[in-house]
Design an enzyme around this catalytic site. Structure first.
Site, PDB file in Angstrom:
ATOM      1  N   SER A 151      -1.877  -1.139   2.402  1.00  0.00           N
ATOM      2  CA  SER A 151      -1.348   0.191   3.284  1.00  0.00           C
ATOM      3  C   SER A 151      -1.091  -0.792   4.565  1.00  0.00           C
ATOM      4  O   SER A 151      -1.807  -1.892   4.900  1.00  0.00           O
ATOM      5  CB  SER A 151      -2.608   1.026   3.598  1.00  0.00           C
ATOM      6  OG  SER A 151      -2.444   1.962   4.671  1.00  0.00           O
ATOM      7  N   TYR A 165     -11.364   2.611   6.283  1.00  0.00           N
ATOM      8  CA  TYR A 165     -10.246   2.512   5.241  1.00  0.00           C
ATOM      9  C   TYR A 165      -9.267   1.393   5.505  1.00  0.00           C
ATOM     10  O   TYR A 165      -8.813   0.741   4.597  1.00  0.00           O
ATOM     11  CB  TYR A 165      -9.304   3.809   5.426  1.00  0.00           C
ATOM     12  CG  TYR A 165      -8.286   3.989   4.587  1.00  0.00           C
ATOM     13  CD1 TYR A 165      -8.334   4.138   3.340  1.00  0.00           C
ATOM     14  CD2 TYR A 165      -7.012   3.879   5.276  1.00  0.00           C
ATOM     15  CE1 TYR A 165      -7.171   4.244   2.521  1.00  0.00           C
ATOM     16  CE2 TYR A 165      -5.924   3.851   4.692  1.00  0.00           C
ATOM     17  CZ  TYR A 165      -5.626   3.898   3.089  1.00  0.00           C
ATOM     18  OH  TYR A 165      -4.598   4.000   2.554  1.00  0.00           O
TER      19      TYR A 165
HETATM   20  P1  NDP Z   1      -3.389  10.713  -3.799  1.00  0.00           P
HETATM   21  O1  NDP Z   1      -4.699  11.151  -3.445  1.00  0.00           O
HETATM   22  O2  NDP Z   1      -1.949  11.548  -4.350  1.00  0.00           O
HETATM   23  O3  NDP Z   1      -3.626   9.665  -5.233  1.00  0.00           O
HETATM   24  C1  NDP Z   1      -4.581   8.966  -5.329  1.00  0.00           C
HETATM   25  C2  NDP Z   1      -4.864   8.659  -6.823  1.00  0.00           C
HETATM   26  O4  NDP Z   1      -6.097   8.062  -6.902  1.00  0.00           O
HETATM   27  C3  NDP Z   1      -5.326   9.873  -7.713  1.00  0.00           C
HETATM   28  O5  NDP Z   1      -4.605   9.943  -9.010  1.00  0.00           O
HETATM   29  C4  NDP Z   1      -6.678   9.984  -7.910  1.00  0.00           C
HETATM   30  O6  NDP Z   1      -6.956  10.727  -8.991  1.00  0.00           O
HETATM   31  C5  NDP Z   1      -6.933   8.717  -7.783  1.00  0.00           C
HETATM   32  N1  NDP Z   1      -8.429   8.362  -7.485  1.00  0.00           N
HETATM   33  C6  NDP Z   1      -9.051   8.513  -6.269  1.00  0.00           C
HETATM   34  N2  NDP Z   1     -10.399   8.160  -6.305  1.00  0.00           N
HETATM   35  C7  NDP Z   1     -10.486   8.031  -7.734  1.00  0.00           C
HETATM   36  C8  NDP Z   1     -11.674   7.584  -8.392  1.00  0.00           C
HETATM   37  N3  NDP Z   1     -12.996   7.518  -7.887  1.00  0.00           N
HETATM   38  N4  NDP Z   1     -11.679   7.293  -9.944  1.00  0.00           N
HETATM   39  C9  NDP Z   1     -10.314   7.489 -10.289  1.00  0.00           C
HETATM   40  N5  NDP Z   1      -9.192   7.805  -9.625  1.00  0.00           N
HETATM   41  C10 NDP Z   1      -9.264   8.030  -8.434  1.00  0.00           C
HETATM   42  O7  NDP Z   1      -2.830   9.369  -3.043  1.00  0.00           O
HETATM   43  P2  NDP Z   1      -1.774   8.368  -2.782  1.00  0.00           P
HETATM   44  O8  NDP Z   1      -0.787   8.392  -3.944  1.00  0.00           O
HETATM   45  O9  NDP Z   1      -1.249   8.409  -1.564  1.00  0.00           O
HETATM   46  O10 NDP Z   1      -2.526   7.015  -3.116  1.00  0.00           O
HETATM   47  C11 NDP Z   1      -2.171   5.947  -3.831  1.00  0.00           C
HETATM   48  C12 NDP Z   1      -2.520   4.781  -3.040  1.00  0.00           C
HETATM   49  O11 NDP Z   1      -1.516   4.598  -1.948  1.00  0.00           O
HETATM   50  C13 NDP Z   1      -3.752   4.568  -2.298  1.00  0.00           C
HETATM   51  O12 NDP Z   1      -4.624   3.305  -2.622  1.00  0.00           O
HETATM   52  C14 NDP Z   1      -3.733   4.774  -0.894  1.00  0.00           C
HETATM   53  O13 NDP Z   1      -4.653   4.095  -0.078  1.00  0.00           O
HETATM   54  C15 NDP Z   1      -2.308   4.266  -0.838  1.00  0.00           C
HETATM   55  N6  NDP Z   1      -1.499   4.525   0.238  1.00  0.00           N
HETATM   56  C16 NDP Z   1      -1.193   5.837   0.558  1.00  0.00           C
HETATM   57  C17 NDP Z   1      -0.544   6.152   1.591  1.00  0.00           C
HETATM   58  C18 NDP Z   1      -0.019   7.593   2.064  1.00  0.00           C
HETATM   59  O14 NDP Z   1       0.636   7.935   3.050  1.00  0.00           O
HETATM   60  N7  NDP Z   1      -0.085   8.549   1.147  1.00  0.00           N
HETATM   61  C19 NDP Z   1      -0.200   5.073   2.723  1.00  0.00           C
HETATM   62  C20 NDP Z   1      -0.406   3.892   2.215  1.00  0.00           C
HETATM   63  C21 NDP Z   1      -1.326   3.642   1.298  1.00  0.00           C
HETATM   64  P3  NDP Z   1      -8.157  11.792  -9.208  1.00  0.00           P
HETATM   65  O15 NDP Z   1      -8.022  12.581  -7.912  1.00  0.00           O
HETATM   66  O16 NDP Z   1      -7.700  12.519 -10.348  1.00  0.00           O
HETATM   67  O17 NDP Z   1      -9.401  11.232  -9.375  1.00  0.00           O
END
Ligand code: NDP
Length: 282
Positions: A151, A165
């Site tokens: 990020s 974070y």
């Molecule tokens: P979402 O919340 O849309 O997706 C996050 C995903 O991570 C979901 O599929 C969720 O699945 C999974 N997840 C979270 N915790 C767990 C867990 N304990 N076990 C299994 N799966 C887990 O967010 P993003 O798509 O935005 O996030 C993806 C990545 O991008 C992250 O690493 C985030 O830090 C990074 N990011 C996002 C930004 C943004 O603005 N959106 C900016 C910069 C970086 P479920 O809930 O089904 O468990």
């Protein structure tokens, strides 16, 4: 499915593919010929990802959906073992799952509760470390690729609203660099992408109501000091970069780097956000 598709014959595991960036990435890899393991805790959202893949005309036996908690070693073992059992190998690991958590008492900065630190480090960092360890043997066999999702919160700018974070992502960047040098001796490449603001479920997962999220994105989009590009990123924008970094033909000489994709956000300094000439004239 054409056998000339660029990921034809490859097996890809995308963590956090029940939503957001991971979902778009898994769909893209599948469309480009890969067999994909998709995962997340939420079984319904995971099924939605699977259905989107099938709707794109991908054969069902190219998709393995595993609902599990990535923050547990058992969950990680399940992901690796079942992927190998079904597809026989692992070529590409996308460490995408991640989250941020608000303090129950809405504390930020120094006062943010340390239990938040533990939860964030567990999913954003520790699970990447241990899943990569478990995947190493197969990645070495395949001379594969790892793409981590970091990020722009990693810095060098400060992030006082969510310091833990931000710390998890800067530590992830150092992990990417260090492990890239360790694994390249075995022919495995490791890189990462650092997104800016992207329209996903990330803020809702932190408890932000949909209307508040819309207000938040409107603000970012209409302030050029927040996003010079003028609009928030879409998951597919990041998925294309992940695919590029996993495509040895296109990116073979990139080792241990992070590609920033943020619509220009990190290039703007606070002191450039105002038109000084206008201010000095008044
Ligand atoms: P979402 O919340 O849309 O997706 C996050 C995903 O991570 C979901 O599929 C969720 O699945 C999974 N997840 C979270 N915790 C767990 C867990 N304990 N076990 C299994 N799966 C887990 O967010 P993003 O798509 O935005 O996030 C993806 C990545 O991008 C992250 O690493 C985030 O830090 C990074 N990011 C996002 C930004 C943004 O603005 N959106 C900016 C910069 C970086 P479920 O809930 O089904 O468990």
């Amino acid at each position: 499915m054409s056998t000339t598709a660029r990921f034809s014959g490859k097996v890809v595991l995308v963590t956090g593919s029940s939503n957001g960036i991971g979902r778009a990435t898994a769909i893209l890899f599948a469309q480009e010929g890969a067999k994909v393991t998709i995962t997340g805790r939420n079984a319904q959202r995971l099924e939605d990802t699977k259905q989107e893949i099938l709707k794109a005309g991908i054969p069902e036996d190219h998709v393995l959906a595993i609902a599990t908690d990535l923050a547990t070693e058992e969950g990680q073992d399940k992901l690796i073992n079942e992927t190998i059992q079904k597809f026989g190998k692992l070529d590409i690991l996308v460490n995408n799952a991640g989250a941020a958590f608000n303090d129950d008492e809405a504390k930020t900065g120094v006062d943010q509760n340390v239990s938040i630190y533990d939860k964030i480090m567990q999913i954003n960092l520790r699970s990447v470390v241990t899943l990569t360890q478990k995947a190493k043997k197969y990645l070495v066999e395949a001379k594969g690729e790892v793409v981590n999702v970091s990020s722009i919160a990693a810095g060098p700018q400060a992030y006082p609203a969510l310091p833990y974070y931000a710390m998890s992502k800067s530590a992830l960047n150092q992990y990417t660099r260090s492990v890239a040098i360790d694994l390249i001796q075995h022919g495995v490449r490791v890189n990462s992408v650092s997104p800016g603001a992207v329209a996903t479920g990330f803020r809702q997962a932190m408890g932000m109501p949909v209307e508040t999220y819309e207000k938040y994105t409107q603000f970012l989009q209409s302030h050029k000091e927040c996003i010079p590009y003028g609009s928030i990123g879409q998951p597919i924008d990041i998925a294309h970069i992940i695919a590029f970094l996993a495509d040895r033909k296109l990116s073979s000489y990139i080792i241990g780097q992070t590609i920033v994709a943020d619509g220009g956000s990190t290039l703007v300094m606070g002191m450039q956000a105002h038109n000084m000439m206008d201010i000095l004239k008044s």
